[in-house]
Motif scaffolding. Structure first.
Motif, PDB file in Angstrom:
ATOM      1  N   GLU A  51      33.377  48.990  46.229  1.00 40.34           N
ATOM      2  CA  GLU A  51      34.256  48.452  45.849  1.00 40.34           C
ATOM      3  C   GLU A  51      35.065  47.337  45.039  1.00 40.34           C
ATOM      4  OE1 GLU A  51      35.921  53.261  46.256  1.00 40.34           O
ATOM      5  OE2 GLU A  51      37.198  51.881  47.694  1.00 40.34           O
ATOM      6  N   GLN A  54      41.121  43.633  42.761  1.00 40.09           N
ATOM      7  CA  GLN A  54      41.746  42.726  42.755  1.00 40.09           C
ATOM      8  C   GLN A  54      42.772  41.740  42.361  1.00 40.09           C
ATOM      9  OE1 GLN A  54      43.213  45.622  39.477  1.00 40.09           O
ATOM     10  NE2 GLN A  54      41.219  46.614  39.902  1.00 40.09           N
ATOM     11  N   ALA A  96      42.624  54.652  42.863  1.00 39.40           N
ATOM     12  CA  ALA A  96      42.418  53.526  41.830  1.00 39.40           C
ATOM     13  C   ALA A  96      42.411  55.093  41.212  1.00 39.40           C
ATOM     14  CB  ALA A  96      41.091  53.194  42.134  1.00 39.40           C
ATOM     15  N   THR A  97      41.803  55.854  41.483  1.00 35.05           N
ATOM     16  CA  THR A  97      41.955  57.630  40.198  1.00 35.05           C
ATOM     17  C   THR A  97      42.219  58.275  41.248  1.00 35.05           C
ATOM     18  OG1 THR A  97      39.427  57.696  40.598  1.00 35.05           O
ATOM     19  CG2 THR A  97      39.863  56.556  38.746  1.00 35.05           C
ATOM     20  N   THR A 101      38.782  57.141  44.403  1.00 31.17           N
ATOM     21  CA  THR A 101      38.591  55.402  44.329  1.00 31.17           C
ATOM     22  C   THR A 101      39.259  54.568  44.768  1.00 31.17           C
ATOM     23  OG1 THR A 101      38.412  55.761  42.144  1.00 31.17           O
ATOM     24  CG2 THR A 101      36.266  56.236  42.208  1.00 31.17           C
ATOM     25  N   HIS A 102      39.291  53.579  45.141  1.00 30.63           N
ATOM     26  CA  HIS A 102      40.262  52.657  45.924  1.00 30.63           C
ATOM     27  C   HIS A 102      39.743  51.074  45.787  1.00 30.63           C
ATOM     28  CE1 HIS A 102      40.491  56.223  48.205  1.00 30.63           C
ATOM     29  NE2 HIS A 102      41.351  55.743  49.105  1.00 30.63           N
ATOM     30  N   TYR A 103      41.317  50.837  45.645  1.00 31.10           N
ATOM     31  CA  TYR A 103      40.444  48.976  45.126  1.00 31.10           C
ATOM     32  C   TYR A 103      41.742  48.067  46.010  1.00 31.10           C
ATOM     33  CZ  TYR A 103      44.902  48.632  42.267  1.00 31.10           C
ATOM     34  OH  TYR A 103      45.860  48.606  41.847  1.00 31.10           O
ATOM     35  N   GLU A 105      43.737  44.953  46.604  1.00 26.04           N
ATOM     36  CA  GLU A 105      44.639  43.978  46.110  1.00 26.04           C
ATOM     37  C   GLU A 105      45.440  43.229  46.569  1.00 26.04           C
ATOM     38  OE1 GLU A 105      46.872  43.365  42.385  1.00 26.04           O
ATOM     39  OE2 GLU A 105      45.922  44.824  42.374  1.00 26.04           O
TER      40      GLU A 105
END
Length: 324
Positions: A51, A54, A96-97, A101-103, A105
């Protein structure tokens, strides 16, 4: 190829295939132009390998590995080499959604460089999850009286069951209202902004409004104090109207011919308007010339004796000819 030793050809072919496979694997795991970092998290919160990472909302790397340690999770990620992480850098797992889903930071704060290229546990955070809710809500649930809670739920269920026919239309109405508000969100926003302006204007003019209300109170008080005088005035006005109506009715027979005669005179004057206008325009110079010809000034002296010109009271008194 037929003259070469097949064994040697096979060995060389296997070696070449092995080198190519190793090169492919090396290229797949290598991160050119990136730098590896690690972050210690309380738990993964659903974060998975591969994933995005950012920095200030821009995708700048990938999560390359997740490893479970004693009481935390170590996440390895690759970040573009042109991004430098300071000694106060932080990392946060975000959703993320809605599909799960994740991200990661990463916020590069501080000066210098990150010690050991590792973000410690006290500078990382994960999103709120169901486990946290259950753990924090257990103590509150333990303090509740189960019998009282059961009675309350039973009463609520009975109320909802008795009004089930009304709840359905009410929910449909709320859904339609939400749909209308959603479709006209821009107009609702403009309406709220206009309402805010009106509220600000009323707030700014509150002193003037209070003064106007005080003046209105004075007017109402004065009208109340003079109610009898106003009532008497209205009564007398009504009596006057009745008297005038009676006079008009009593003189109707005389007024009608008089009005007809006046109308006839006005019609005659209107029909002779052009002739009268011409007469006055031509008469003015003639009278002026006659007056100048007499030599006595801008007037024409006439010497006539009664009864050609009726004598006034003074003349008749002097001459003793007054009649009654």
């Amino acid at each position: 190829m037929n003259e070469r030793n097949p064994l040697r050809v096979g060995i060389v072919t296997l070696v070449v295939i092995g080198l190519v496979a190793g090169l492919v694997i090396f290229l797949s795991v290598s991160t050119f132009g990136t730098k590896k970092y690690t972050a210690l998290l309380e738990h993964t919160a659903g974060l998975r390998k591969g994933e995005d990472v950012q920095v200030h909302g821009v995708i700048s790397g990938k999560v390359t590995g997740i490893e479970i340690q004693d009481d935390h999770v170590q996440v390895t990620f690759a970040l573009d080499s042109d991004i430098s992480l300071g000694d106060r850098s932080t990392a946060t797992v975000k959703v993320a959604t809605l599909l799960g889903t994740h991200y990661l930071e990463v916020d590069p704060n501080g000066t210098g460089s990150l010690a050991g290229n590792r973000i410690p546990l006290d500078r990382t955070s994960v999103p709120y999850n169901l486990q946290d809710v259950i753990e924090k809500g257990t103590d509150a649930l333990d303090e509740l009286d189960p019998e009282l809670l059961a009675k309350a739920l039973t009463a609520m269920a009975g109320t909802l069951g008795a009004s089930q026919d009304e709840i359905g239309p009410a929910l449909e109405g709320v859904a339609r209202l939400s749909e209308v508000v959603s479709k006209r969100s821009d107009q609702v926003g403009d309406l709220l902004a206009s309402t805010r302006k009106v509220t600000d204007q009323l707030s700014a003019s509150s002193q003037d409004i209070v003064g106007l209300m005080e003046q209105t109170n004075l007017v109402v008080s004065e009208i109340t104090a003079r109610r009898e005088a106003i009532h008497r005035l209205l009564v007398e006005t009504t009596d006057l109207s009745k008297a005038l109506t009676a006079i008009v009715k009593s003189t109707n027979g005389k007024l009608k011919p008089a009005l007809k005669d006046v109308k006839a005179v006005l019609d005659t004057l209107n029909s002779q308007d052009k002739q009268l206008t011409t007469l006055l325009e031509n008469m003015a110079p003639a009278v002026r010339y006659v007056a100048n010809a007499t030599g006595s000034g801008p007037y024409l002296p006439l010497y006539l004796k009664p009864p050609a010109i009726p004598a006034d009271d003074t003349t008749c008194k002097l001459e003793g000819t007054c009649q009654r």
